[in-house]
Design a protein around this motif. Structure first.
Motif, PDB file in Angstrom:
ATOM      1  N   GLY A 288       0.803  -1.225   0.000  1.00 38.83           N
ATOM      2  CA  GLY A 288       0.000   0.000   0.000  1.00 38.83           C
ATOM      3  C   GLY A 288       0.836   1.276   0.000  1.00 38.83           C
ATOM      4  N   LYS A 289       2.162   1.135   0.045  1.00 37.70           N
ATOM      5  CA  LYS A 289       3.026   2.322   0.018  1.00 37.70           C
ATOM      6  C   LYS A 289       3.582   2.517  -1.390  1.00 37.70           C
ATOM      7  CE  LYS A 289       4.335   1.890   4.844  1.00 37.70           C
ATOM      8  NZ  LYS A 289       5.224   0.969   5.540  1.00 37.70           N
ATOM      9  N   PRO A 290       4.146   3.711  -1.650  1.00 40.50           N
ATOM     10  CA  PRO A 290       4.671   3.956  -3.006  1.00 40.50           C
ATOM     11  C   PRO A 290       5.793   2.980  -3.372  1.00 40.50           C
ATOM     12  CG  PRO A 290       4.630   6.001  -1.717  1.00 40.50           C
ATOM     13  CD  PRO A 290       4.241   4.897  -0.782  1.00 40.50           C
ATOM     14  N   ASN A 291       6.519   2.501  -2.365  1.00 43.23           N
ATOM     15  CA  ASN A 291       7.635   1.591  -2.655  1.00 43.23           C
ATOM     16  C   ASN A 291       7.228   0.114  -2.500  1.00 43.23           C
ATOM     17  OD1 ASN A 291       7.316   1.775   0.104  1.00 43.23           O
ATOM     18  ND2 ASN A 291       9.508   1.799   0.564  1.00 43.23           N
ATOM     19  N   GLU A 292       5.940  -0.178  -2.689  1.00 36.50           N
ATOM     20  CA  GLU A 292       5.476  -1.567  -2.579  1.00 36.50           C
ATOM     21  C   GLU A 292       6.216  -2.471  -3.571  1.00 36.50           C
ATOM     22  OE1 GLU A 292       1.264  -2.162  -2.383  1.00 36.50           O
ATOM     23  OE2 GLU A 292       1.386  -4.220  -3.136  1.00 36.50           O
ATOM     24  N   VAL A 293       6.643  -3.642  -3.068  1.00 37.63           N
ATOM     25  CA  VAL A 293       7.254  -4.647  -3.939  1.00 37.63           C
ATOM     26  C   VAL A 293       6.333  -5.858  -3.936  1.00 37.63           C
ATOM     27  CG1 VAL A 293       9.383  -5.927  -4.444  1.00 37.63           C
ATOM     28  CG2 VAL A 293       9.452  -3.997  -2.843  1.00 37.63           C
ATOM     29  N   ARG A 294       5.727  -6.175  -5.085  1.00 35.01           N
ATOM     30  CA  ARG A 294       4.877  -7.367  -5.158  1.00 35.01           C
ATOM     31  C   ARG A 294       5.760  -8.554  -5.485  1.00 35.01           C
ATOM     32  NH1 ARG A 294      -0.226  -7.179  -8.802  1.00 35.01           N
ATOM     33  NH2 ARG A 294      -0.563  -9.140  -7.711  1.00 35.01           N
ATOM     34  N   VAL A 295       5.888  -9.458  -4.540  1.00 40.16           N
ATOM     35  CA  VAL A 295       6.836 -10.562  -4.717  1.00 40.16           C
ATOM     36  C   VAL A 295       6.118 -11.824  -5.206  1.00 40.16           C
ATOM     37  CG1 VAL A 295       8.578 -11.982  -3.585  1.00 40.16           C
ATOM     38  CG2 VAL A 295       8.340  -9.588  -2.943  1.00 40.16           C
ATOM     39  N   LEU A 296       5.092 -12.259  -4.497  1.00 35.86           N
ATOM     40  CA  LEU A 296       4.346 -13.447  -4.921  1.00 35.86           C
ATOM     41  C   LEU A 296       2.988 -13.006  -5.452  1.00 35.86           C
ATOM     42  CD1 LEU A 296       5.162 -15.819  -1.883  1.00 35.86           C
ATOM     43  CD2 LEU A 296       6.482 -15.436  -3.994  1.00 35.86           C
ATOM     44  N   ARG A 297       2.617 -13.525  -6.615  1.00 34.83           N
ATOM     45  CA  ARG A 297       1.397 -13.071  -7.289  1.00 34.83           C
ATOM     46  C   ARG A 297       0.505 -14.233  -7.673  1.00 34.83           C
ATOM     47  NH1 ARG A 297       2.524  -8.211 -10.738  1.00 34.83           N
ATOM     48  NH2 ARG A 297       4.393  -7.260  -9.860  1.00 34.83           N
ATOM     49  N   GLY A 298       0.358 -15.196  -6.799  1.00 33.87           N
ATOM     50  CA  GLY A 298      -0.507 -16.331  -7.123  1.00 33.87           C
ATOM     51  C   GLY A 298       0.306 -17.607  -7.250  1.00 33.87           C
ATOM     52  N   VAL A 299       0.958 -17.984  -6.165  1.00 39.01           N
ATOM     53  CA  VAL A 299       1.772 -19.205  -6.158  1.00 39.01           C
ATOM     54  C   VAL A 299       0.882 -20.416  -5.885  1.00 39.01           C
ATOM     55  CG1 VAL A 299       3.513 -20.475  -4.829  1.00 39.01           C
ATOM     56  CG2 VAL A 299       3.938 -18.102  -5.506  1.00 39.01           C
ATOM     57  N   GLU A 300       1.003 -21.437  -6.740  1.00 38.62           N
ATOM     58  CA  GLU A 300       0.271 -22.698  -6.576  1.00 38.62           C
ATOM     59  C   GLU A 300       1.285 -23.826  -6.464  1.00 38.62           C
ATOM     60  OE1 GLU A 300      -3.092 -22.825  -6.655  1.00 38.62           O
ATOM     61  OE2 GLU A 300      -3.294 -20.681  -7.147  1.00 38.62           O
ATOM     62  N   LEU A 301       1.130 -24.649  -5.450  1.00 45.77           N
ATOM     63  CA  LEU A 301       2.038 -25.791  -5.303  1.00 45.77           C
ATOM     64  C   LEU A 301       1.345 -26.880  -4.518  1.00 45.77           C
ATOM     65  CD1 LEU A 301       4.998 -27.069  -5.318  1.00 45.77           C
ATOM     66  CD2 LEU A 301       5.266 -26.013  -3.085  1.00 45.77           C
ATOM     67  N   ALA A 302       1.455 -28.120  -4.993  1.00 42.08           N
ATOM     68  CA  ALA A 302       1.013 -29.276  -4.212  1.00 42.08           C
ATOM     69  C   ALA A 302       2.189 -30.235  -4.122  1.00 42.08           C
ATOM     70  CB  ALA A 302      -0.179 -29.953  -4.877  1.00 42.08           C
ATOM     71  N   LEU A 303       2.675 -30.415  -2.916  1.00 46.98           N
ATOM     72  CA  LEU A 303       3.819 -31.301  -2.676  1.00 46.98           C
ATOM     73  C   LEU A 303       3.249 -32.623  -2.169  1.00 46.98           C
ATOM     74  CD1 LEU A 303       6.962 -30.952  -2.629  1.00 46.98           C
ATOM     75  CD2 LEU A 303       6.740 -30.323  -0.234  1.00 46.98           C
ATOM     76  N   VAL A 304       3.444 -33.698  -2.922  1.00 43.82           N
ATOM     77  CA  VAL A 304       2.849 -34.977  -2.527  1.00 43.82           C
ATOM     78  C   VAL A 304       3.861 -35.793  -1.718  1.00 43.82           C
ATOM     79  CG1 VAL A 304       1.281 -34.942  -4.512  1.00 43.82           C
ATOM     80  CG2 VAL A 304       3.415 -36.235  -4.661  1.00 43.82           C
ATOM     81  N   PRO A 305       3.385 -36.797  -0.968  1.00 41.83           N
ATOM     82  CA  PRO A 305       4.296 -37.542  -0.099  1.00 41.83           C
ATOM     83  C   PRO A 305       5.464 -38.139  -0.868  1.00 41.83           C
ATOM     84  CG  PRO A 305       2.041 -38.066   0.462  1.00 41.83           C
ATOM     85  CD  PRO A 305       1.992 -37.204  -0.774  1.00 41.83           C
ATOM     86  N   GLY A 306       6.654 -37.964  -0.341  1.00 42.59           N
ATOM     87  CA  GLY A 306       7.845 -38.578  -0.903  1.00 42.59           C
ATOM     88  C   GLY A 306       8.515 -37.809  -2.016  1.00 42.59           C
ATOM     89  N   GLU A 307       7.909 -36.759  -2.518  1.00 44.79           N
ATOM     90  CA  GLU A 307       8.577 -36.084  -3.626  1.00 44.79           C
ATOM     91  C   GLU A 307       9.511 -34.985  -3.151  1.00 44.79           C
ATOM     92  OE1 GLU A 307       6.351 -34.193  -6.745  1.00 44.79           O
ATOM     93  OE2 GLU A 307       5.150 -33.034  -5.344  1.00 44.79           O
ATOM     94  N   ILE A 308      10.549 -34.795  -3.953  1.00 43.92           N
ATOM     95  CA  ILE A 308      11.559 -33.787  -3.666  1.00 43.92           C
ATOM     96  C   ILE A 308      11.540 -32.803  -4.827  1.00 43.92           C
ATOM     97  CG2 ILE A 308      14.004 -33.391  -3.246  1.00 43.92           C
ATOM     98  CD1 ILE A 308      14.196 -36.298  -2.333  1.00 43.92           C
ATOM     99  N   VAL A 309      11.099 -31.598  -4.540  1.00 43.25           N
ATOM    100  CA  VAL A 309      10.910 -30.609  -5.596  1.00 43.25           C
ATOM    101  C   VAL A 309      12.007 -29.564  -5.511  1.00 43.25           C
ATOM    102  CG1 VAL A 309       9.358 -28.813  -6.466  1.00 43.25           C
ATOM    103  CG2 VAL A 309       8.428 -31.008  -5.712  1.00 43.25           C
ATOM    104  N   ALA A 310      12.623 -29.293  -6.651  1.00 44.51           N
ATOM    105  CA  ALA A 310      13.632 -28.245  -6.726  1.00 44.51           C
ATOM    106  C   ALA A 310      12.949 -26.927  -7.033  1.00 44.51           C
ATOM    107  CB  ALA A 310      14.638 -28.561  -7.824  1.00 44.51           C
TER     108      ALA A 310
END
Ligand code: ADP
Ligand code: ADP
Length: 226
Positions: free
Chosen positions: A16-38
């Motif tokens: 909400g400030k003039p120097n706002e930095v939008r970093v994440l804009r709609g992150v979707e992730l599903a980590l299932v059992p046993g998987e290793i995601v880079a």
């Protein structure tokens, strides 16, 4: 069923400030059992921000974090802390071990904080240390260990409370390539033995290619890497 699910995550700094930095804009992730995601990302893309949300160290502006099928947004501080301690292990680029405590103590402390007995905590710590080849270093302080050894102890600490999810931010980034490679093998073995799911941020594309899949963080969202 996902162990970790991120849906529509948004995060800005200086919102909400003039120097706002939008970093994440709609992150979707599903980590299932046993998987290793880079997780690969150019510097400044928001990978630490994403890992902090996933690890309940910070809260998103919008979207949800689910761990073990439970939505974290509704939890109070105490419940969040308990989930963070038990369900999530963290590894950072720098070990963040407590300098005045031995390797063994650094691994018992989080267990004691979570209500384990001294005896059980020590047994678990010794077992973990032996699995990373450091049984003979149990009574050394971090300053008496090499960089690779310090990071092995940090892995043991992260797994001390038997989490289901491991989050790592450049876990081998501070080491020479040969040490990084060996350390990465140790990490993969631990993750597999403990039946964990892991999200591992790395700049090392060779290491990334050895994981279950690779996601690139770009423009505030995750994209599959071909
Ligand atoms: P990465 O880990 O990918 O390098 P970060 O998540 O640390 O990226 O940071 C993403 C962006 O957000 C960067 O532009 C960074 O400068 C900015 N940022 C991070 N933390 C803060 C903060 N506390 N206040 C303002 N801006 C921040
Ligand atoms: P980064 O390189 O990702 O910005 P830092 O250099 O800030 O990381 O490392 C210190 C880390 O310790 C931070 O990521 C901070 O969020 C983390 N931290 C703070 N509180 C906790 C906690 N309760 N459990 C685990 N990690 C924590």
């Amino acid at each position: 069923e996902a162990v970790l699910r991120l849906s529509g995550l948004e995060k800005s700094y200086n919102r909400g400030k003039p120097n706002e930095v939008r970093v994440l804009r709609g992150v979707e992730l599903a980590l299932v059992p046993g998987e290793i995601v880079a997780l690969v990302a150019p510097s400044g893309a928001g990978k630490s921000t994403l890992l902090h949300m996933a690890g309940l160290l910070d809260v998103p502006d919008a979207g949800t974090v689910e761990i073990g099928g439970r939505e974290m947004g509704g939890l109070g501080d105490r419940a969040r802390t308990a989930v963070r301690r038990r369900e999530v292990g963290f590894v950072y680029q720098f070990h963040h071990l407590l300098p005045e405590f031995t390797a063994l103590e650094n691994i018992t402390l989080p267990q004691l904080a979570d209500g384990a007995t001294e005896r059980a905590a020590q047994a678990r710590a010794r077992e973990l240390l032996s699995r990373v080849g450091l049984e003979a270093r149990a009574d050394h302080r971090p300053a008496a260990l090499s960089g690779g050894e310090q990071q092995r102890v940090a892995f043991c600490r992260a797994l001390a409370n038997g989490p289901r999810i491991l989050l790592a931010d450049e876990p081998t980034g501070n080491l020479d390539p040969a040490t990084a490679d060996r350390l990465f093998d140790v990490l993969m073995e631990l993750v597999a033995d403990e039946g964990l799911s892991a999200l591992i941020a790395t700049h090392n594309l060779e290491l990334a290619a050895r994981m279950s899949r690779v996601l690139r963080l770009d423009g505030g969202a995750l994209h599959p890497q071909a």
